[in-house]
Design a protein around this motif. Structure first.
Motif, PDB file in Angstrom:
ATOM      1  N   ASN A 260      34.707 -48.825  32.511  1.00 58.56           N
ATOM      2  CA  ASN A 260      35.323 -49.924  32.908  1.00 58.56           C
ATOM      3  C   ASN A 260      34.844 -49.549  34.470  1.00 58.56           C
ATOM      4  OD1 ASN A 260      36.813 -51.497  34.700  1.00 58.56           O
ATOM      5  ND2 ASN A 260      38.857 -50.615  34.240  1.00 58.56           N
ATOM      6  N   PRO A 261      33.991 -50.557  35.332  1.00 53.79           N
ATOM      7  CA  PRO A 261      33.850 -51.697  35.071  1.00 53.79           C
ATOM      8  C   PRO A 261      32.749 -52.331  34.255  1.00 53.79           C
ATOM      9  CG  PRO A 261      33.034 -51.093  37.059  1.00 53.79           C
ATOM     10  CD  PRO A 261      33.449 -49.870  36.422  1.00 53.79           C
ATOM     11  N   LEU A 262      31.882 -51.640  33.797  1.00 51.88           N
ATOM     12  CA  LEU A 262      30.524 -52.101  33.165  1.00 51.88           C
ATOM     13  C   LEU A 262      30.795 -52.604  31.733  1.00 51.88           C
ATOM     14  CD1 LEU A 262      27.936 -49.257  34.007  1.00 51.88           C
ATOM     15  CD2 LEU A 262      27.977 -51.516  35.103  1.00 51.88           C
ATOM     16  N   GLY A 263      31.874 -52.089  31.134  1.00 51.01           N
ATOM     17  CA  GLY A 263      32.070 -52.514  29.614  1.00 51.01           C
ATOM     18  C   GLY A 263      31.075 -51.667  28.787  1.00 51.01           C
ATOM     19  N   SER A 264      30.132 -50.977  29.670  1.00 46.28           N
ATOM     20  CA  SER A 264      28.833 -50.467  28.456  1.00 46.28           C
ATOM     21  C   SER A 264      29.445 -49.520  27.649  1.00 46.28           C
ATOM     22  CB  SER A 264      27.827 -49.667  29.326  1.00 46.28           C
ATOM     23  OG  SER A 264      28.389 -48.766  30.408  1.00 46.28           O
ATOM     24  N   LEU A 265      28.725 -49.280  26.250  1.00 47.30           N
ATOM     25  CA  LEU A 265      29.376 -48.429  25.322  1.00 47.30           C
ATOM     26  C   LEU A 265      28.464 -47.327  25.128  1.00 47.30           C
ATOM     27  CD1 LEU A 265      31.277 -48.115  22.674  1.00 47.30           C
ATOM     28  CD2 LEU A 265      29.266 -49.373  21.535  1.00 47.30           C
ATOM     29  N   MET A 266      29.051 -46.268  25.268  1.00 44.84           N
ATOM     30  CA  MET A 266      28.089 -44.968  25.122  1.00 44.84           C
ATOM     31  C   MET A 266      27.686 -44.564  23.696  1.00 44.84           C
ATOM     32  SD  MET A 266      29.041 -40.932  26.295  1.00 44.84           S
ATOM     33  CE  MET A 266      29.062 -41.196  28.137  1.00 44.84           C
ATOM     34  N   PRO A 267      26.262 -44.590  23.276  1.00 47.97           N
ATOM     35  CA  PRO A 267      26.255 -44.293  21.964  1.00 47.97           C
ATOM     36  C   PRO A 267      26.782 -42.692  21.415  1.00 47.97           C
ATOM     37  CG  PRO A 267      24.082 -45.027  22.949  1.00 47.97           C
ATOM     38  CD  PRO A 267      25.186 -44.763  24.006  1.00 47.97           C
ATOM     39  N   ASP A 268      27.046 -42.496  20.403  1.00 43.23           N
ATOM     40  CA  ASP A 268      27.689 -41.154  19.877  1.00 43.23           C
ATOM     41  C   ASP A 268      26.554 -40.243  20.112  1.00 43.23           C
ATOM     42  OD1 ASP A 268      30.006 -42.328  18.842  1.00 43.23           O
ATOM     43  OD2 ASP A 268      29.568 -41.632  16.591  1.00 43.23           O
ATOM     44  N   ALA A 269      25.259 -40.502  19.883  1.00 45.40           N
ATOM     45  CA  ALA A 269      24.349 -39.312  20.345  1.00 45.40           C
ATOM     46  C   ALA A 269      24.625 -38.751  21.786  1.00 45.40           C
ATOM     47  CB  ALA A 269      22.911 -39.746  19.893  1.00 45.40           C
ATOM     48  N   THR A 270      24.587 -39.768  22.648  1.00 39.92           N
ATOM     49  CA  THR A 270      24.818 -39.467  23.993  1.00 39.92           C
ATOM     50  C   THR A 270      26.009 -38.549  24.214  1.00 39.92           C
ATOM     51  OG1 THR A 270      23.794 -41.604  24.546  1.00 39.92           O
ATOM     52  CG2 THR A 270      24.710 -40.379  26.332  1.00 39.92           C
ATOM     53  N   ARG A 271      26.956 -39.046  23.865  1.00 41.37           N
ATOM     54  CA  ARG A 271      28.290 -38.464  24.021  1.00 41.37           C
ATOM     55  C   ARG A 271      28.323 -36.886  23.478  1.00 41.37           C
ATOM     56  NH1 ARG A 271      31.186 -41.459  20.933  1.00 41.37           N
ATOM     57  NH2 ARG A 271      30.555 -43.105  22.427  1.00 41.37           N
ATOM     58  N   ARG A 272      27.749 -36.655  22.343  1.00 40.81           N
ATOM     59  CA  ARG A 272      27.474 -35.720  21.737  1.00 40.81           C
ATOM     60  C   ARG A 272      26.779 -34.487  22.675  1.00 40.81           C
ATOM     61  NH1 ARG A 272      25.784 -34.239  15.538  1.00 40.81           N
ATOM     62  NH2 ARG A 272      26.085 -31.920  15.868  1.00 40.81           N
ATOM     63  N   ALA A 273      25.700 -35.085  23.113  1.00 41.07           N
ATOM     64  CA  ALA A 273      24.717 -34.545  24.130  1.00 41.07           C
ATOM     65  C   ALA A 273      25.578 -33.962  25.474  1.00 41.07           C
ATOM     66  CB  ALA A 273      23.513 -35.273  24.390  1.00 41.07           C
ATOM     67  N   LEU A 274      26.393 -34.959  25.878  1.00 43.92           N
ATOM     68  CA  LEU A 274      27.098 -34.771  26.991  1.00 43.92           C
ATOM     69  C   LEU A 274      27.976 -33.679  26.845  1.00 43.92           C
ATOM     70  CD1 LEU A 274      28.403 -35.703  29.668  1.00 43.92           C
ATOM     71  CD2 LEU A 274      29.964 -37.346  28.299  1.00 43.92           C
ATOM     72  N   VAL A 275      28.746 -33.675  25.723  1.00 49.54           N
ATOM     73  CA  VAL A 275      29.662 -32.461  25.391  1.00 49.54           C
ATOM     74  C   VAL A 275      29.057 -31.093  25.205  1.00 49.54           C
ATOM     75  CG1 VAL A 275      31.494 -31.494  23.798  1.00 49.54           C
ATOM     76  CG2 VAL A 275      31.326 -33.912  24.058  1.00 49.54           C
ATOM     77  N   GLU A 276      27.798 -31.152  24.830  1.00 51.04           N
ATOM     78  CA  GLU A 276      27.175 -29.850  24.624  1.00 51.04           C
ATOM     79  C   GLU A 276      26.557 -29.597  26.019  1.00 51.04           C
ATOM     80  OE1 GLU A 276      25.373 -30.658  20.062  1.00 51.04           O
ATOM     81  OE2 GLU A 276      24.001 -30.863  21.820  1.00 51.04           O
ATOM     82  N   LEU A 277      26.370 -30.349  27.072  1.00 57.45           N
ATOM     83  CA  LEU A 277      25.674 -29.976  28.498  1.00 57.45           C
ATOM     84  C   LEU A 277      26.599 -29.443  29.005  1.00 57.45           C
ATOM     85  CD1 LEU A 277      23.609 -30.344  30.586  1.00 57.45           C
ATOM     86  CD2 LEU A 277      24.493 -32.593  30.896  1.00 57.45           C
ATOM     87  N   VAL A 278      28.064 -29.995  29.080  1.00 61.17           N
ATOM     88  CA  VAL A 278      28.942 -29.512  30.006  1.00 61.17           C
ATOM     89  C   VAL A 278      29.516 -28.248  29.475  1.00 61.17           C
ATOM     90  CG1 VAL A 278      29.837 -31.948  31.037  1.00 61.17           C
ATOM     91  CG2 VAL A 278      30.849 -31.198  28.941  1.00 61.17           C
ATOM     92  N   GLU A 279      29.802 -28.062  28.226  1.00 60.73           N
ATOM     93  CA  GLU A 279      30.391 -26.984  27.478  1.00 60.73           C
ATOM     94  C   GLU A 279      29.506 -25.898  27.958  1.00 60.73           C
ATOM     95  OE1 GLU A 279      32.198 -27.654  23.836  1.00 60.73           O
ATOM     96  OE2 GLU A 279      34.225 -28.109  24.806  1.00 60.73           O
ATOM     97  N   SER A 280      27.929 -25.985  27.661  1.00 61.69           N
ATOM     98  CA  SER A 280      27.067 -24.846  28.040  1.00 61.69           C
ATOM     99  C   SER A 280      27.215 -24.279  29.579  1.00 61.69           C
ATOM    100  CB  SER A 280      25.756 -25.482  27.720  1.00 61.69           C
ATOM    101  OG  SER A 280      25.193 -26.225  28.732  1.00 61.69           O
ATOM    102  N   ARG A 281      27.782 -25.173  30.308  1.00 61.67           N
ATOM    103  CA  ARG A 281      27.956 -24.847  31.824  1.00 61.67           C
ATOM    104  C   ARG A 281      29.189 -24.532  31.962  1.00 61.67           C
ATOM    105  NH1 ARG A 281      23.467 -26.887  34.762  1.00 61.67           N
ATOM    106  NH2 ARG A 281      21.848 -27.409  33.412  1.00 61.67           N
ATOM    107  N   GLY A 282      30.304 -24.343  31.022  1.00 63.22           N
ATOM    108  CA  GLY A 282      31.627 -23.918  31.299  1.00 63.22           C
ATOM    109  C   GLY A 282      32.387 -25.057  32.024  1.00 63.22           C
ATOM    110  N   VAL A 283      32.083 -26.243  31.958  1.00 65.89           N
ATOM    111  CA  VAL A 283      32.618 -27.536  32.939  1.00 65.89           C
ATOM    112  C   VAL A 283      33.313 -28.196  31.991  1.00 65.89           C
ATOM    113  CG1 VAL A 283      32.025 -29.592  34.467  1.00 65.89           C
ATOM    114  CG2 VAL A 283      30.577 -27.195  34.652  1.00 65.89           C
TER     115      VAL A 283
END
Ligand SMILES: Cc1ncc(COP(=O)(O)O)c(C=O)c1O
Length: 476
Positions: A260-283
């Motif tokens: 919100n506000p774009l209405g864009s849908l994040m693909p599952d693969a991006t979400r998974r990569a996002l989790v890996e990225l932030v958790e690898s930095r301890g964020v």
């Protein structure tokens, strides 16, 4: 499959032409369902596979979309001006000073009597009040006076277990005991942010993002680092990676499925990569999933929580957009911050209203929630096409718009010289609310952008309001 050919070309091409003519004559409008395969086949005296071949071709051309178990629907044509452009951001943390503007806009857009294109309140706009009065009567009868009491601090156990069960179906392991029922998603987001960051810390947000998150960061005395969000697919991971390399980011607070506000849908693969990225930095990643159930695609997005290995993902959501915002029932899956989140819930607000928790529980177990959701999704998907078509018809041809994959809002980028603040004032005077662009940025960007909601029953009044906005934009 053999393809029937006639003197006027292949039969299926004639069907394609027929649909195009219906569209051009406005007899079939964006968001409307095409005749069923069988009906059209019988009407034209041709075979069902031929009509199917024509509809497949229309889908390939991007004119129609298929909704499983529902049929084929006409889409609005693609905008020739394209999607909103990627914002040029410096990714330097900024102190947030947007609360005054947000408050002013919120006060104005919630006035009764306006055509509410500035508000995202889809469930309540489509809700049947009788269903809820029946529900509340049933709950008071079943529970006696109990539902009028305080109730358990972290939520009604049967509701928490229902929610845990639903997460299980989305490949996300949690138990009802971990989950905390909150006063809407906003309280869940507040608890989550207080668990993972302190005043003065830097929090990464998408840009544009939901103004409630901007207000929250400001009121907790934190700094915001804006990461561009793609109008087609969620936050840009390369930009996030760079910001994580260069800035002391403590937490990210992102719409994990539908922005919100774009209405864009994040693909599952991006979400998974996002989790890996932030958790690898301890964020920590706070995922705001309030629109997750309002997807237009057949499949719901998998919550980011499903890929968390280190417990650094905190999931926030609510029934505000899918059942009724006035019930104020939300929840938090706190990851490894369970003890701190529970302590904060008890210290800051105490138990969430029990009567409303019972009502939502009944809604879930009766199956009414899922039945209503299916209807709501279909209405919103059709309204998206109507709104896109109306914008294309009434707004200047240079207008860029997002292509929502769910939810109920459309993001528009006007010509650079336009001022959405001025448009906001003019629209109010004409009895229409809109959400001006700057409230969606921690640093007040997007002066020439705005958000329109299509989360309301479509009518001639709504269409006339979009036409009026187009006139206001075009007039000097
Ligand atoms: C993206 C987003 N997150 C959170 C919220 C807050 O939800 P709730 O009303 O459940 O507090 C909203 C409400 O508009 C929203 O749009």
């Amino acid at each position: 499959m053999p393809t029937a050919e006639t003197d006027n070309g292949y039969l299926y091409q004639q069907v394609v032409k027929r649909i195009r003519n219906l569209r051009d004559a406005n007899s079939l409008r964006p968001g409307e369902r095409l005749p069923s395969l069988r009906r059209l086949a019988a009407q034209l005296g041709i075979s069902v596979p031929t009509v199917k071949q024509a509809y497949d071709e229309l889908e390939r051309l991007g004119w129609v979309e298929v909704r499983p178990q529902s049929g084929y629907y006409l889409k609005a044509p693609l905008a020739s001006s394209g999607r909103p452009r990627r914002p040029d951001l410096s990714a330097v943390p900024v102190p947030v000073r947007q609360q005054r503007l947000i408050e002013k806009v919120q006060q104005a857009i919630t006035q009764p009597g306006l055509v509410p294109l500035g508000i995202s309140n889809p469930a309540s706009a489509f809700a049947n009040p009788q269903t809820f009065s029946r529900l509340l009567r049933r709950v008071t009868t079943i529970t006696g006076g109990q539902a009028l009491g305080y109730g358990p601090m972290h939520g009604l156990a049967p509701l928490r277990h229902q929610l845990a069960h639903r997460y299980g179906e989305m490949a996300t392991v949690t138990t009802g005991d971990q989950l905390i029922i909150t006063n809407g998603a906003q309280e869940a987001l507040t608890l989550a942010l207080m668990c993972v960051a302190r005043p003065g810390d830097v929090v990464a947000v998408e840009s544009p993002t939901y103004f409630g998150l901007i207000e929250l960061i400001e009121s907790l005395g934190m700094m915001a680092c804006e990461i561009p969000a793609c109008p087609d697919g969620g936050v840009w991971l390369a930009d996030l990676r760079q910001a994580l390399d260069n800035q002391p980011i403590r937490a990210c607070i992102f719409a994990s499925s539908i922005n919100n506000p774009l209405g864009s849908l994040m693909p599952d693969a991006t979400r998974r990569a996002l989790v890996e990225l932030v958790e690898s930095r301890g964020v920590a990643l706070i995922e705001d999933d309030v629109y997750g159930d309002l997807h237009f695609s057949p499949q719901r997005a998998t919550p980011a929580q499903a890929w968390s290995k280190r417990g650094l993902v905190l999931t926030c959501s609510s029934f505000s957009k899918t059942a009724a915002s006035g019930l104020r029932i939300g929840w938090l899956l706190p990851g490894r911050f369970e003890a701190e989140a529970k302590r904060l819930k008890s210290a800051l607000s105490g138990p969430t209203p029990l009567l409303n928790q019972w009502a939502v529980h009944e809604l879930l177990v009766s199956g009414d929630y899922d039945r209503n959701l299916k209807r709501l999704r279909a209405e919103l998907a059709a309204n998206k096409e109507r709104m896109v078509a109306a914008v294309q018809q009434y707004f200047p041809a240079t207008t860029r718009h997002s292509d929502p994959g769910g939810g109920c809002v459309l993001w528009l980028e006007l010509a650079e010289r336009q001022d959405s603040g001025r448009l906001f004032e003019l629209a109010l005077a004409a009895g229409i609310s809109i959400a001006p662009g700057p409230i969606f940025s921690a640093s007040g960007r997007y002066r020439h952008c705005l958000r329109l909601s299509f989360g309301l029953p479509w009518s001639e009044r709504v269409e006339a309001a979009v036409a009026r906005l187009g006139q206001l934009i075009s007039s000097p």
